[in-house]
Enzyme design. Structure first.
Site, PDB file in Angstrom:
ATOM      1  N   LEU A 148       0.420  -1.307   0.257  1.00 46.17           N
ATOM      2  CA  LEU A 148       0.212  -0.198   0.243  1.00 46.17           C
ATOM      3  C   LEU A 148       0.282   1.394  -0.066  1.00 46.17           C
ATOM      4  CD1 LEU A 148      -3.066  -0.546   2.671  1.00 46.17           C
ATOM      5  CD2 LEU A 148      -3.014  -0.511   0.584  1.00 46.17           C
ATOM      6  N   ASP A 149       0.749   2.660  -0.701  1.00 48.91           N
ATOM      7  CA  ASP A 149       1.359   3.723  -1.080  1.00 48.91           C
ATOM      8  C   ASP A 149       1.468   4.323   0.121  1.00 48.91           C
ATOM      9  OD1 ASP A 149       1.702   3.063  -3.495  1.00 48.91           O
ATOM     10  OD2 ASP A 149      -0.101   4.375  -4.322  1.00 48.91           O
ATOM     11  N   PRO A 150       1.788   5.178   0.837  1.00 45.95           N
ATOM     12  CA  PRO A 150       1.955   6.024   2.434  1.00 45.95           C
ATOM     13  C   PRO A 150       0.651   6.192   2.436  1.00 45.95           C
ATOM     14  CG  PRO A 150       4.398   6.107   0.994  1.00 45.95           C
ATOM     15  CD  PRO A 150       3.877   5.018   0.394  1.00 45.95           C
ATOM     16  N   ALA A 200      -2.455   5.058   1.701  1.00 43.83           N
ATOM     17  CA  ALA A 200      -3.193   5.017   1.922  1.00 43.83           C
ATOM     18  C   ALA A 200      -2.932   3.781   3.387  1.00 43.83           C
ATOM     19  CB  ALA A 200      -2.955   3.248   1.007  1.00 43.83           C
TER      20      ALA A 200
END
Length: 318
Positions: free
Chosen positions: A74-76, A78
């Site tokens: 997951l991206d930062p 998210a």
């Protein structure tokens, strides 16, 4: 406190972690490694390993490390479900790359960014006041990955893209507008914006794929000082779906521009934030591990700390 039955140790398996917005997925795994490697749940028995048959030496992990992996980062920005595998469980993580996923995301209209989310720089602005209701967007679609971020180096130099960006087929099983925020929110467009030269270079690069592409700003015709509208959508999608691209494309379908300002993954296969179907498995909040990293706390009468009990209750043993 109910007793928990521990399987033969050390354990291997899968469990879901509730990632907070902010840190990277990998930084959480690195922190978690510090706990796992010191727990008797996962720590290898040095005596048993010493007496085991000698095999050809392989490059090994650092002493005390536990094999740990994730089934789709997951991206930062998210938050939400992050499936983790331990030891033999890491061999099952590929199952979660193409599984069905559910997301809830907030789109802020009127502006698109080079990353398709609020962590990027403004690329283009467009009118948004005409957008007042849901636009249906579900079924099998061809989706192009975020273009700006993937080819930024070419764009900055004004070079055409080295190859077409191949669209992938993904399925949007459901898409629901769950909240129309309008201007009642605290979000704002990113302060950072591409310079005129950067926009020209970006446009030149993108036209290698789409000859009609333009990054020209189109101002709102009225109420320029009004806060742009935002809305929240919930979706159930096939594996490989780029949520940021879906939001970007949806904003275009609405005759505007838009980018992601919040993103929550509420389901990854059978691991969920809220159990709603047979076979669903709940996840462990990161706060449990964060607290243990500072102070693991005293063990209970069975010898387990709080975070270890949580793992025992949630892990799917392999």
């Amino acid at each position: 406190m109910p007793k928990v039955t521990a399987p033969p140790l050390p354990m291997s398996g899968l469990f879901g972690l509730i990632k907070p917005s902010g840190p990277t997925s990998m930084s959480l795994l690195n922190d978690l490694q510090r706990l796992l490697s010191k727990s008797r749940l996962f720590e290898k028995n040095p005596a048993a390993e010493e007496n085991a048959p000698k095999r050809k030496k392989k490059r090994s992990k650092k002493t005390g490390d536990v094999k740990l992996g994730q089934g789709g980062t997951l991206d930062p920005l998210a938050d939400g479900v992050l499936v983790l595998g331990i030891d033999k469980g890491t061999k099952k993580l590929s199952d979660f790359l193409e599984c069905t996923k559910e997301y809830s995301t907030t789109c802020l209209l009127g502006c698109e960014t080079d990353s398709y989310d609020s962590e990027g720089a403004r690329v283009r602005t467009a009118p948004w006041k005409h957008v007042t209701k849901e636009k249906k967007f579900k079924g099998e679609i061809k989706q192009t990955p975020p273009m700006y971020a993937d080819f930024i180096d070419y764009a900055r130099k004004g070079l055409p893209l080295p190859r077409p960006i191949d669209p992938r087929t993904v399925t949007v099983h459901s898409l629901e507008l769950v909240e129309w925020k309008g201007s009642d929110h605290s979000f704002s467009w990113p302060e950072k914006a591409l310079s005129d030269d950067e926009k020209k270079a970006m446009e030149a690069a993108i036209r290698g794929v789409d000859k009609t592409a333009t990054l020209e700003d189109v101002p709102e015709t009225s109420g320029q000082d009004e806060k742009p509208a935002a809305f929240v959508i919930k979706m159930r999608v096939s594996g490989g779906t780029y949520v940021r691209s879906l939001v970007h494309d949806l904003a275009h379908e609405l005759g505007s521009a838009g980018h992601v300002v919040t993103l929550t993954r509420s389901r990854q296969g059978r691991f969920v934030l809220e159990e709603t179907e047979d076979g669903d498995r709940s996840c462990i909040p990161w706060s449990i591990f964060e607290k243990a990293l500072t102070d693991p706390g005293a063990a209970d009468e069975e010898g387990w700390t709080e975070w270890e009990r949580e793992v025992l209750q949630h892990i799917e043993v392999i």
